[in-house]
Design a protein around this motif. Structure first.
Motif: not given
Ligand code: SF4
Ligand code: SF4
Lengths: 677, 343
Positions: A378-386, A407-415, A424-429
């Motif tokens: 789902a990640c639009p930034a091609s990251l590995l959220p896991q 490079d995470c734009i905090e879009c929330g798609a992963c969560s 997930l986004v909460q962890y990244y923030r």
């Protein structure tokens, strides 16, 4: 047809846009009070230019921009300034921020607007100034000052101007309805931007779930150079980087700007605001805001004055507070909850979402990460959220940076996609904040290391200079002795000796002078550090107090912050003190301000020690200090008397003693009182 | 008004949940279990029920020891998935203790010792299987003859086989994979013709079981429970190697691609084991490599190794390699140049 590219990942959450599209734009009206935060944008807050009690007219400047990255604030309607104070604002952290409060008078009386000249005759500089003076900041969410975004470096060409009509977040329809109802104003704004930027091409990007908007824009844009491009609906195609990739196939380099790939993006709302500002001379005082969610009976879009309290606006849409547990500013993917429904609408408020509990339920507790990879898909930034999640949990910050956390734009798609409900986004923030904090601390340590090294070098240099001077003196003395021995033989010699002496003196002076200048600069820096740290400590303490008062569970975290800041303040003061002391004990010290700065440093240190103590301790410390001073004065008095010093001096000492005695007893009384409570 | 909730974005959540994913995996094994039961009798079902009971008990015990909420984690269905996969892999009519040891090793050693679901480096079912295979080779290689080649035990006999093994006198028979490996005198065509175990394409019963697992796997793909990359890569590399070394069907042949695709645990492994997200590689490229390597290992061990089937070993070896694969297949992040430290 234009080629549409694709970006990696993305999701298809339910759109929920039809609810707020049933009705045309409504006017929200004039609330009794408007609360205008001085900072509705990214950058330095505006600075008030009105006073409490002053009557202001609609469109009048009430706070001016402070610096380049800043925008002014205008009165959205006529009324009286009733307060300039800190108020709760819509901010993820739920902070108080300085606001100007206007009691409206309902007359809605305009200030005299200067009829602007035709924009086609305006220079780039004039256009930018007008956009900036109108207070326009990106209205899609972030709120970056528009004029700054439109300022291009000379020589950098804008290949593509992209107008972002994507509005990919569910629920929000503010841009959609603007495109449907006011396509001409959009085209007007785009033409101004064309004049300003001279782009190679102009694209308005709209997701294909807005056929009415696309049709309206296409009709309004016929015959112009504007191309309305539609592409498949997918969240987050409206993210600036994603939209650029969709339309141009290029990726904005990490850490770079769209202009690096020749693109400038503007949001629909901002374009309309630009048209209003440049063509009609109107500053940004209202905006279109979507009010939606199952807790409002009549969802829709409102033209709302900036500063309108959210509950006033919600009431216009038939708000049912009982059905609503969280109030979101923005959309369900990237919006944040507001602490209270009384906070004001600001330039970036594109949506108020008041969902019912059933509509956006609180997610069940997170399960284990099963590494299913749905987040990565789902990640639009091609990251590995896991992976980021794992590293964030383990606090492996270097790994996080290696995996491009920033490079995470905090879009929330992963969560959204995660089947285990991991926030997930909460962890990244949290990790981002922590890494930034560490970086700052590292930079500071680096700075003091450099300062230390510079000081070492300076000391060595001085030593060398002194050595040189000594050698010169010795040489001169030898020469003098020689001359004397030779007896009138060398006529030139005394002159030579004088020259040498003068030279040596000059060299010594130079050393002292450079030293003085570096030293003052250094002291300034240290003093500044002390002052800023103290300011930070003050704000941190007040936040802490507020949190305590509210019984917030942030108290511990804040307490930690306060303690840390206090430690830093102490360190800064120590550094300053050490510096000043070192300067004082150094030989040949000729800096006149030293005594003063020592006094400053002492006072500062005393105040810091003061701040660190609790009231009882503080009082006790005060008492001890007073007693000490009293004892000193008495000793001095006795000495003076025994020495038989002047009447005047003894008189002063006696009165000082009396004053101190009084103070001591007052302090004792206070301490007792405190000790009792 | 009640105080407003302060939570962070996103506020909306997708429809997929981990328990649902696990339920779907369980559901997808049903066709395969039916076919196995049809051809080999009730043994598979008895395995299954007993394994599930032991698994739930072990999971609950482990959670209790680790002081985790038992009910909450039991409901993620992961223990049942492990038990089901292991039960399918075990020979039917296995004694109760064999199953219990296998399941206990899978749940306690392979999973909870490492920190529970998501933290286990090895696929629990396959780890349990391999431990059993090494410890009890005799019991683990005793496969019952398929329907048509012998009398299938009744349900009572199946229960007896499990819980009172001493009183059960089952017959066993070499599997087609064994036969193919042992063969060194017959052309493949003759082998097929002379040995009834080979059935139509690959093995009586086996071919249908593989097709049933394939069907379950395709359904899971359709349900987007996992992506196609790892299973397809595994099947592709296995077929490719089989084709290269088919040898025209000589007596030294390793068997045709079709034989390998429909033999043993190929489809079961491809769609139910290799797709285990926890223990495989994470990125798309990583999963392609991971799957392909499993296929290569399966073929190699089947043809050259000493064990009857190879899926479990191949998967464990690749579990071991997965973190390294991840390390070298980090996708290129948006806005980064290709080739610079994985993006
Ligand atoms: S989607 Fe959730 S469970 Fe799946 S890998 Fe990502 S974080 Fe783990
Ligand atoms: S929030 Fe960050 S990690 Fe998650 S999908 Fe968006 S960009 Fe990727």
């Amino acid at each position: 047809m234009r080629k549409i590219f694709d970006f990696h990942g993305g999701i298809h959450p339910p759109e929920n846009k039809h609810q707020s599209l049933q009705r045309p734009i409504r006017d929200a009206g004039i609330p009794p009070r408007l609360v205008l935060p001085l900072s509705q944008h990214i950058g330095a807050p505006a600075s008030p230019v009105v006073a409490v009690g002053e009557r202001v007219l609609k469109g009048q400047l009430i706070a001016e921009a402070l610096g380049f990255v800043s925008v002014p604030v205008h009165a959205p309607t006529s009324g009286t300034i009733v307060a300039i104070e800190d108020r709760l604002v819509a901010h993820p952290s739920g902070l108080l921020a300085p606001c100007i409060v206007i009691a409206t008078d309902g007359l809605d009386e305009w200030t005299s607007l200067v009829a602007p000249p035709d924009y086609r005759d305006m220079t780039t500089r004039e256009l930018l100034a007008r956009i900036r003076d109108a207070g326009i900041a990106g209205m899609g969410g972030a709120g970056f000052p528009t004029a700054v975004k439109l300022t291009t470096k000379p020589g950098s060409a804008v290949a593509t101007l992209i107008i972002n009509g994507t509005e990919c977040e569910p629920y929000i329809t503010a841009d959609d309805i603007l495109m449907r109802e006011c396509p001409d104003r959009i085209v007007e704004g785009v033409n101004i931007l064309r004049q300003l930027l001279q782009p190679g091409e102009i694209l308005i990007g709209v997701e294909d779930n807005k056929p009415e908007a696309i049709a309206a824009l296409r009709a309004a844009a016929t015959g112009s150079a504007i191309e309305v491009v539609s592409f498949p609906t997918k969240y987050p195609s409206g993210g600036e980087k994603q939209l650029i990739e969709l339309l141009t196939g290029e990726q904005v380099p990490s850490g770079g700007l769209p202009l690096d790939v020749g693109v400038i993006c503007q949001n629909i709302g901002s374009v309309v605001a630009i048209a209003d500002a440049v063509v009609r001379g109107q500053p940004l005082i209202s905006r279109i805001t979507t009010v939606t969610g199952e807790a409002v009976a009549e969802p829709g879009n409102f033209s709302v004055l900036l500063g309108t309290p959210m509950n006033y606006l919600l009431a216009q849409a038939g708000y049912q507070p009982g059905r609503n547990r969280r109030l979101v500013m923005g959309g369900p993917m990237m919006g944040f909850t507001v602490p209270d429904a009384s906070v004001p609408i600001v330039k970036t408020t594109n949506c108020l979402l008041a969902p019912s509990e059933a509509e956006l339920p609180v997610p069940p507790p997170a399960q284990a990460c099963i590494r299913c990879g749905m987040c990565a898909q789902a990640c639009p930034a091609s990251l590995l959220p896991q992976q980021l999640f794992w590293f964030a949990q383990a606090r492996e910050f270097d790994k996080l940076e290696q995996h491009n956390l920033f490079d995470c734009i905090e879009c929330g798609a992963c969560s959204w996609a995660c089947p285990s409900n991991i926030p997930l986004v909460q962890y990244y923030r949290a990790s981002k904040a922590e890494i930034l904090q560490l970086r700052r601390e590292h930079a500071k340590a680096e700075q003091s290391r450099m300062r230390f090294e510079a000081r070492q070098a300076r000391i060595a240099q001085e030593e060398a200079a002194r050595e040189a001077k000594r050698a010169a003196r010795k040489l001169a003395a030898e020469q003098r002795a020689q001359t004397a021995a030779a007896g009138g033989e060398g006529v030139e010699d005394p002159i030579q000796a004088a020259i040498d002496r003068a030279k040596a003196k000059k060299a010594a002076q130079q050393v002292v002078a450079t030293r003085a200048t570096t030293e003052t600069g250094e002291r300034d820096k240290l003093e500044k550090a002390v002052v800023t740290t103290r300011a930070r400590l003050d704000t941190a303490s007040s936040k802490l107090e507020q949190a305590r008062a509210e019984g917030s569970d942030l108290v511990d975290a804040l307490q930690l912050g306060v303690d840390k800041t206090r430690a830093k303040l102490e360190a800064a003061e120590l550094a300053l003190q050490a510096f000043v002391d070192a300067g004082q004990t150094a030989p040949q010290q000729a800096v006149p301000t030293d005594a003063a700065s020592v006094a400053i440093a002492r006072a500062v240190a005393a105040r810091a020690a003061d701040a660190a103590l609790d009231p009882v301790e503080k009082a006790r410390a005060q008492l001890a200090g007073l007693e000490q001073r009293l004892a000193k004065t008495r000793a001095r008095l006795a000495a003076s008397r025994s020495k038989g010093e002047e009447e005047k001096i003894i008189g002063i000492l006696v009165s000082t003693e009396a004053a101190l005695e009084e103070k001591v007893s007052a302090a004792r009384a206070q301490l007792n009182g405190k000790g009792d409570t | 008004m009640a105080t407003l909730l302060r939570v962070t974005s996103p506020h909306a959540h997708g429809p997929v949940s981990t328990p649902k994913v696990m339920q779907k995996v369980l559901l997808a094994t049903v066709p395969g279990i039916i076919v196995l039961t049809h051809f080999f009798g009730f043994g598979t079902l008895v395995n299954l029920v007993w394994a599930c009971i032991v698994a739930l008990a072990c999971e609950a015990l482990a959670l209790w020891l680790r002081r985790r909420p038992i009910g909450f984690y039991l409901r993620d269905y992961s223990a049942l998935v492990t038990a089901t996969l292991l039960a399918i892999a075990l020979p039917p009519y296995a004694p109760w203790w064999l199953i219990a040891v296998g399941v206990a090793c899978a749940i306690l050693l392979a999973k909870h010792i490492y920190g529970g679901l998501g933290y286990n480096p090895f696929n629990p079912a396959m780890a349990g299987y391999v431990i059993l295979l090494i410890s009890f080779p005799l019991q683990m290689t005793a496969w019952a003859p398929p329907r048509g080649l012998g009398q299938l035990p009744s349900l009572v006999e199946a229960l007896q086989a499990c819980f009172w093994p001493a009183g059960f006198d089952g017959i066993t028979m070499a599997t087609p994979l064994d036969l193919m490996k042992q063969n060194n005198s017959l052309l493949v065509a003759d082998l097929y013709a002379q040995t009834p175990q080979f059935g139509r394409w690959a093995g009586l019963g086996w071919e249908w079981a593989n097709l049933a697992f394939l069907a379950g796997g395709i359904w899971l793909l359709y349900q987007r429970v996992f992506s196609w990359h790892a299973p397809l890569a595994m099947l592709a590399s296995l077929s490719l190697l089989a084709a290269i070394f088919y040898d025209g069907g000589s007596s030294a042949s390793g068997g045709s691609p079709l034989f390998h695709l429909l033999s043993g645990a190929t489809m079961f492994g491809a769609f139910f084991i290799v797709t285990d997200p926890v223990t495989s590689a994470v990125s798309v490229r990583g999963r392609l490599i991971y799957g392909a390597m499993v296929g290569v290992l399966v073929y190699t061990i089947r043809v050259r190794g000493n064990y009857p089937d190879a899926v479990a070993f191949a998967v464990l070896v690749m579990n071991f390699a997965a973190p390294f694969i991840d390390n070298y297949t980090q996708p290129r992040t948006y806005g980064h140049q290709p080739g610079k430290g994985g993006g």
